[in-house]
Scaffold this motif. Structure first.
Motif, PDB file in Angstrom:
ATOM      1  N   PRO A 125       0.964  -1.100   0.189  1.00 26.09           N
ATOM      2  CA  PRO A 125      -0.263   0.152  -0.147  1.00 26.09           C
ATOM      3  C   PRO A 125       0.874   1.205   0.112  1.00 26.09           C
ATOM      4  N   VAL A 126       0.847   2.093  -1.082  1.00 24.39           N
ATOM      5  CA  VAL A 126       1.310   2.918  -0.848  1.00 24.39           C
ATOM      6  C   VAL A 126       0.358   4.674  -0.457  1.00 24.39           C
ATOM      7  N   THR A 127       1.115   5.257  -0.464  1.00 20.99           N
ATOM      8  CA  THR A 127       0.651   7.276   0.599  1.00 20.99           C
ATOM      9  C   THR A 127       0.920   7.936   0.030  1.00 20.99           C
ATOM     10  N   GLU A 128       0.022   8.689  -0.148  1.00 18.81           N
ATOM     11  CA  GLU A 128       0.527  10.636  -0.594  1.00 18.81           C
ATOM     12  C   GLU A 128       2.059  10.872  -0.096  1.00 18.81           C
ATOM     13  N   ILE A 129       2.100  10.280   1.202  1.00 22.11           N
ATOM     14  CA  ILE A 129       3.182  11.176   1.893  1.00 22.11           C
ATOM     15  C   ILE A 129       4.568  10.456   1.124  1.00 22.11           C
ATOM     16  N   LYS A 130       3.937   9.031   1.323  1.00 25.40           N
ATOM     17  CA  LYS A 130       5.615   8.490   0.646  1.00 25.40           C
ATOM     18  C   LYS A 130       5.836   8.373  -1.041  1.00 25.40           C
ATOM     19  N   VAL A 131       4.466   9.006  -1.476  1.00 25.35           N
ATOM     20  CA  VAL A 131       5.256   9.264  -3.092  1.00 25.35           C
ATOM     21  C   VAL A 131       6.082  10.959  -2.932  1.00 25.35           C
ATOM     22  N   ILE A 132       5.149  11.948  -2.388  1.00 29.79           N
ATOM     23  CA  ILE A 132       6.149  12.758  -2.322  1.00 29.79           C
ATOM     24  C   ILE A 132       7.503  12.736  -2.235  1.00 29.79           C
ATOM     25  N   ASP A 133       7.794  11.661  -0.883  1.00 26.60           N
ATOM     26  CA  ASP A 133       9.330  11.362  -0.144  1.00 26.60           C
ATOM     27  C   ASP A 133       9.518  11.152  -1.500  1.00 26.60           C
ATOM     28  N   ILE A 134      10.061  10.032  -2.549  1.00 23.64           N
ATOM     29  CA  ILE A 134      10.372   9.151  -3.585  1.00 23.64           C
ATOM     30  C   ILE A 134      10.091  10.589  -3.877  1.00 23.64           C
ATOM     31  N   ILE A 135       9.747  11.512  -4.773  1.00 20.01           N
ATOM     32  CA  ILE A 135       9.951  12.331  -5.676  1.00 20.01           C
ATOM     33  C   ILE A 135      10.864  13.626  -5.482  1.00 20.01           C
ATOM     34  N   LYS A 136      11.021  13.508  -4.364  1.00 18.44           N
ATOM     35  CA  LYS A 136      11.930  14.521  -2.879  1.00 18.44           C
ATOM     36  C   LYS A 136      13.083  14.191  -3.302  1.00 18.44           C
ATOM     37  N   SER A 137      13.232  13.010  -3.457  1.00 20.97           N
ATOM     38  CA  SER A 137      14.550  12.093  -2.821  1.00 20.97           C
ATOM     39  C   SER A 137      15.773  12.054  -3.624  1.00 20.97           C
ATOM     40  N   PRO A 138      15.392  12.595  -5.646  1.00 16.19           N
ATOM     41  CA  PRO A 138      16.959  12.136  -5.875  1.00 16.19           C
ATOM     42  C   PRO A 138      17.548  14.229  -6.275  1.00 16.19           C
ATOM     43  N   LYS A 139      18.405  13.722  -6.106  1.00 19.19           N
ATOM     44  CA  LYS A 139      19.084  15.356  -6.250  1.00 19.19           C
ATOM     45  C   LYS A 139      18.534  15.979  -7.425  1.00 19.19           C
ATOM     46  N   HIS A 140      18.498  17.600  -7.573  1.00 17.90           N
ATOM     47  CA  HIS A 140      18.142  18.626  -7.916  1.00 17.90           C
ATOM     48  C   HIS A 140      19.146  18.592  -8.906  1.00 17.90           C
ATOM     49  N   LYS A 141      18.043  18.025 -10.115  1.00 15.52           N
ATOM     50  CA  LYS A 141      19.405  18.134 -11.541  1.00 15.52           C
ATOM     51  C   LYS A 141      18.261  18.723 -12.623  1.00 15.52           C
ATOM     52  N   HIS A 142      18.405  19.432 -13.522  1.00 17.46           N
ATOM     53  CA  HIS A 142      18.267  20.437 -14.688  1.00 17.46           C
ATOM     54  C   HIS A 142      17.597  19.382 -15.928  1.00 17.46           C
ATOM     55  N   SER A 143      19.123  18.355 -15.482  1.00 18.93           N
ATOM     56  CA  SER A 143      18.733  17.342 -17.325  1.00 18.93           C
ATOM     57  C   SER A 143      17.934  16.146 -17.038  1.00 18.93           C
ATOM     58  N   SER A 144      17.309  15.908 -17.658  1.00 15.84           N
ATOM     59  CA  SER A 144      15.905  15.270 -17.847  1.00 15.84           C
ATOM     60  C   SER A 144      16.743  14.039 -18.465  1.00 15.84           C
ATOM     61  N   GLY A 145      15.553  12.477 -18.293  1.00 18.21           N
ATOM     62  CA  GLY A 145      15.778  11.640 -18.450  1.00 18.21           C
ATOM     63  C   GLY A 145      15.520  10.868 -19.876  1.00 18.21           C
ATOM     64  N   TYR A 146      15.087  10.067 -20.603  1.00 17.08           N
ATOM     65  CA  TYR A 146      14.482  10.070 -21.668  1.00 17.08           C
ATOM     66  C   TYR A 146      12.788  10.363 -22.030  1.00 17.08           C
ATOM     67  N   ASP A 147      12.200  10.636 -21.098  1.00 22.88           N
ATOM     68  CA  ASP A 147      10.599  10.969 -20.636  1.00 22.88           C
ATOM     69  C   ASP A 147      10.479  12.742 -20.820  1.00 22.88           C
ATOM     70  N   GLY A 148      12.191  13.455 -20.715  1.00 21.00           N
ATOM     71  CA  GLY A 148      12.271  14.667 -20.987  1.00 21.00           C
ATOM     72  C   GLY A 148      11.618  15.447 -19.627  1.00 21.00           C
ATOM     73  N   ILE A 149      11.620  15.034 -18.501  1.00 26.16           N
ATOM     74  CA  ILE A 149      10.852  15.502 -17.498  1.00 26.16           C
ATOM     75  C   ILE A 149      12.682  15.505 -16.601  1.00 26.16           C
ATOM     76  N   SER A 150      12.800  16.552 -15.850  1.00 28.15           N
ATOM     77  CA  SER A 150      13.836  16.648 -14.466  1.00 28.15           C
ATOM     78  C   SER A 150      13.943  15.796 -13.136  1.00 28.15           C
ATOM     79  N   ASN A 151      14.516  16.098 -12.760  1.00 29.47           N
ATOM     80  CA  ASN A 151      14.382  16.054 -11.110  1.00 29.47           C
ATOM     81  C   ASN A 151      13.623  17.516 -10.537  1.00 29.47           C
ATOM     82  N   ASN A 152      14.021  18.944 -10.892  1.00 32.26           N
ATOM     83  CA  ASN A 152      13.783  19.558 -10.269  1.00 32.26           C
ATOM     84  C   ASN A 152      12.516  20.198 -11.080  1.00 32.26           C
TER      85      ASN A 152
END
Length: 172
Positions: A125-152
């Motif tokens: 089971p996943v909570t919204e708080i866990k999703v927020i924590d996972i999204i905020k966990s990577p380093k701040h980067k302006h480069s993007s992956g294959y999807d064109g979306i950066s961590n920032n």
């Protein structure tokens, strides 16, 4: 015009100061204009992106000659195409679940290929708080992956995408 035809250093200095002041006034006027547009808009994010596209000259003209083949025939109207995509993606999960015989074949093939390790995958089971924590966990980067979306971008949009992402992870 006098500056162009003169060798007077005082006139040269005056002209440069005037140009600098004019540049500052123009920039301030633009800032005030765009700030007013954003303040008066009902959707600030959309207005901000519209301003950015206008300034950078990256406005896209609508595609007028698009054709998509669908179950009901060839679609050319943009709204009809969007509806067809919505219907397709809304029903794809049902279609995959209904077609479980292929999934059973794939599972049996995996078991034959890897008989020694057949660990089970369990949904947690996943909570919204866990999703927020996972999204905020990577380093701040302006480069993007294959999807064109950066961590920032993800981190800036976390409040808007956390609920849909939680819903998606729960329904999988």
């Amino acid at each position: 015009m006098i500056y162009r035809h003169s060798n007077n250093p005082q006139l040269n200095e005056y002209y440069k100061r005037y140009c600098a002041i004019l540049r500052k006034v123009k920039n301030l006027a633009k800032k005030m204009y765009y700030d007013k547009q954003i303040d008066l808009s009902s959707n600030r994010v959309k207005t901000t992106w519209k301003i950015i596209k206008d300034i950078t000259g990256k406005t896209q003209s609508p595609v007028t000659n698009m054709k998509i083949k669908s179950d009901v025939g060839i679609l050319t109207n943009i709204n009809d195409i969007a509806k067809a995509f919505n219907i397709y993606f809304a029903n794809i999960a049902k279609d995959v679940n209904n077609n479980s015989s292929n999934m059973d074949k794939a599972w049996q093939s995996l078991k034959r290929s890897y008989p020694e390790s057949s660990s089970e995958m369990k949904l947690i089971p996943v909570t919204e708080i866990k999703v927020i924590d996972i999204i905020k966990s990577p380093k701040h980067k302006h480069s993007s992956g294959y999807d064109g979306i950066s961590n920032n971008i993800l981190k800036h949009c976390v409040n808007y995408i956390s609920k849909p992402m939680t819903f998606i992870s729960i329904t999988l």
